[in-house]
Write an enzyme that holds these catalytic residues in place. Structure first.
Site, short mmCIF file in Angstrom:
data_model
loop_
_atom_site.label_atom_id
_atom_site.label_comp_id
_atom_site.label_asym_id
_atom_site.label_seq_id
_atom_site.Cartn_x
_atom_site.Cartn_y
_atom_site.Cartn_z
N TYR A 1 -60.44 39.77 31.51
CA TYR A 1 -60.35 38.36 31.16
C TYR A 1 -60.56 38.20 29.66
O TYR A 1 -61.46 38.80 29.08
CB TYR A 1 -61.39 37.53 31.91
CG TYR A 1 -61.04 36.06 31.89
CD1 TYR A 1 -60.29 35.50 32.92
CD2 TYR A 1 -61.40 35.24 30.83
CE1 TYR A 1 -59.91 34.16 32.88
CE2 TYR A 1 -61.04 33.92 30.78
CZ TYR A 1 -60.29 33.38 31.80
OH TYR A 1 -59.91 32.07 31.76
N SER A 2 -59.71 37.38 29.01
CA SER A 2 -59.85 37.09 27.59
C SER A 2 -59.76 38.38 26.79
O SER A 2 -58.75 39.08 26.84
CB SER A 2 -61.15 36.33 27.35
OG SER A 2 -61.21 35.81 26.04
N ALA A 3 -60.81 38.74 26.02
CA ALA A 3 -60.77 40.00 25.30
C ALA A 3 -60.66 41.18 26.25
O ALA A 3 -60.18 42.25 25.87
CB ALA A 3 -62.02 40.14 24.43
N ALA B 1 -58.69 41.06 28.85
CA ALA B 1 -57.25 41.13 29.10
C ALA B 1 -56.54 41.78 27.91
O ALA B 1 -55.61 42.57 28.08
CB ALA B 1 -56.70 39.72 29.33
N HIS C 1 -60.50 27.65 28.92
CA HIS C 1 -60.70 29.09 28.97
C HIS C 1 -61.99 29.43 29.72
O HIS C 1 -63.05 28.88 29.41
CB HIS C 1 -60.77 29.60 27.53
CG HIS C 1 -60.72 31.08 27.38
ND1 HIS C 1 -59.59 31.82 27.66
CD2 HIS C 1 -61.65 31.97 26.96
CE1 HIS C 1 -59.83 33.10 27.41
NE2 HIS C 1 -61.08 33.22 26.98
#
Length: 539
Positions: free
Chosen positions: A209-211, A213, A448
């Site tokens: 997720y996020s960083a 991802a 987010h």
């Protein structure tokens, strides 16, 4: 979801024994899964900015009478706080551990599939201890082992310089991207040891997720460099992020290193050995404080020619990446939240001016990229009517576009152009569950990270009964089928321009991507900028 903990002793054959717990629902006393925290995947390096060491074949976690204690939290790398929520339990640079969540009962023939999840946090903060897939395993029906590694972050995980390169050469190591190498170590540990937990090492889905991802993309790119019999990743989930531009080159990384030396009053004229000696003897708290005070305060990956090839984005342009992906049949689930920008806006926000916004973006992206996106977003240099201010609204929007909305579509465009569109499962989330209010203001909408309460079936909180019905049909059942390796996951999209969308009213619709044209306009403009070179090091 409140849980009770019951001791659970686990034999790992030649690796010895670990002491974990079986988690039960406090409300029903129903057992949910087994949990092991702080499971070591690598030994720490002898010094900062060296690669972690693979566990030797003789490594044992403990004996039956004295098993390794794995019933608590996983170690956490030193890091700044986020939204005034510092991690209260302390930090250690020896953070080479994972949490492991195992389904109840006997594994199927061949073993359970594995979900390897990489936490987010801009690569600057975060840890595995904020994630709980217990209800996902014990209530929603995910029959898979979940592995969540800790890894080095910020200045500890992504500092790069010629001095560190000199040092690495003395021991035959590569330099930089230590956080990515840690993730890879954890992934290789998972391949080599997950069978001891009942897992199938040939069925590993890498997700983030996020960083996390962002990390997943680079782990996939690295994995594609290997022959099929050495590859690890079977499937990938890229949630709310994507690779934006080719990572900085060593010259740009050197500018950041020099700023750090200046902040710590370490003379630049010293021999490289003395510079590193002083940096390595600096207490972690002091080092972190100096690292976050410099102009280039975001510590990001470097195109090191080993983990990240300097031609990586060219391989997206010419279709080589997509062809490798297709040849290996690696499927990717990827998508976004409707209001990503609100949470992005609070991470090191600029002052309320366009020059300050530019300076803030330079902490993440090369100068030509920043100047190009500013011209695309603000061609007359004025605040557009859709934005209230530069420091929050404009910054949040442009940052979210670069981190998620525009660049993820650019990645999809590149993969589809290379013939890999059949491997993509796109989604968009416009629905917010109530328990997201525990960490994110409701006024921020479907921003987010609010969807982590969907993907993790409450993530330690409790979904309402009607929410369970909605998110199970919309995303969780297809996601479980995806991780289980089923071919037809009932996704519904027929092209890469369509998104499976969870609407605000809880309905599921397959819709055409209304943001596509603008995103591809930006993506193509950035590709015309070219790859970073030495001139990009200048601010």
């Amino acid at each position: 979801m409140e849980t009770s903990r019951h001791p659970y002793l686990k034999s790992l054959a030649h690796r010895g024994y670990i002491q974990g717990v079986t988690l039960h629902s406090s409300a029903t006393d129903k057992p949910l899964c087994h949990y092991f925290g702080g499971v070591r995947y690598a030994l720490p390096p002898p010094e900062r900015w060296r690669k972690a060491q693979k566990l030797p074949e003789s490594y044992s976690y403990g004996t039956k009478d004295r098993p390794a204690s794995c019933d608590g939290d996983t170690a956490v790398c030193p890091q700044p706080s986020f939204m005034n929520h510092p991690y209260p339990k302390g930090f250690t640079e020896d953070c080479f551990q994972s949490t492991v969540w195992v389904p109840l009962g006997e594994p199927p023939k061949g073993g359970w599939p594995v979900l390897f999840f990489i936490h987010g946090g801009w690569l600057q903060f975060g840890h595995p201890n904020g994630f709980s897939p217990a209800a996902l395993l014990g209530d929603a029906g995910l029959n898979a082992i979940v592995v969540v590694p800790a890894y080095r972050l910020n200045v500890f995980g992504f500092l790069y310089s010629s001095e560190i390169e000199e040092d690495a050469s003395t021991v035959g190591e590569t330099v930089g991207n230590y956080g990515f190498w840690d993730q890879r170590q954890a992934l290789e540990w998972t391949r080599d040891n997950i069978g001891l937990f009942g897992g199938d090492p040939s069925q590993i889905t890498v997700s983030g997720y996020s960083a996390g991802a962002y990390s997943t993309f680079y782990q996939l790119a690295y994995d594609l460099q290997f022959p099929d019999d050495q590859a690890i990743i079977k499937r990938a989930c890229i949630w709310s992020n994507a690779a934006a531009v080719q990572p900085k080159n060593p010259a740009s990384a050197q500018v950041q290193f020099n700023q750090l030396l200046s902040a710590l009053e370490i003379p630049a004229a010293l021999p490289w050995t003395e510079k590193l000696s002083r940096l390595r003897s600096t207490p972690p708290e002091t080092l972190l404080s100096a690292a976050t005070s410099v102009e280039l305060h975001q510590y990001r990956p470097t195109s090191d020619s080993v983990f990240i090839q300097p031609t990586l984005f060219k391989s997206l342009d010419n279709g080589d990446f997509a062809r490798k992906l297709s040849a290996r049949n690696v499927r990717i689930m990827l998508g976004e939240c409707r209001d990503e920008r609100h949470l992005y806006a609070v991470w090191f926000p600029p002052q309320n001016t366009l020059p300050s916004l530019r300076q803030r973006l330079l902490a993440d992206y090369p100068r030509p990229v920043v100047d190009t996106i500013l011209k695309l977003h603000y061609p007359d240099g004025k605040l557009p009517a859709c934005c209230k201010n530069w420091d929050n609204d404009a910054f949040g929007r442009i940052y979210a576009n670069m981190q998620v909305h525009h660049m993820q579509r650019g990645l999809i465009h590149a993969l589809a152009s290379g013939g890999a569109s059949h491997l993509l499962y796109r989604y968009r989330i416009e629905y917010r569950v109530k328990c997201a209010d525990t960490s994110v203001p409701p006024s921020w909408g479907v921003t987010h990270s609010t969807d982590q309460y969907i993907w993790f079936w409450g993530n330690g909180e409790v979904l309402k009964p009607e929410e369970k019905t909605i998110v199970r049909r919309a995303l969780i059942d297809p996601f479980i089928n995806f991780v289980h390796g089923e071919v037809d996951i009932q996704w519904g999209t027929t092209s890469h321009r369509e998104l499976r969308t969870l609407k605000p009213d809880g309905s599921v619709q397959v819709v055409q991507d209304a943001c596509w044209d603008e995103a591809i306009r930006v993506w193509k403009a950035l590709r015309e900028v070219g790859e970073p070179d030495a001139s990009n090091a200048k601010l």
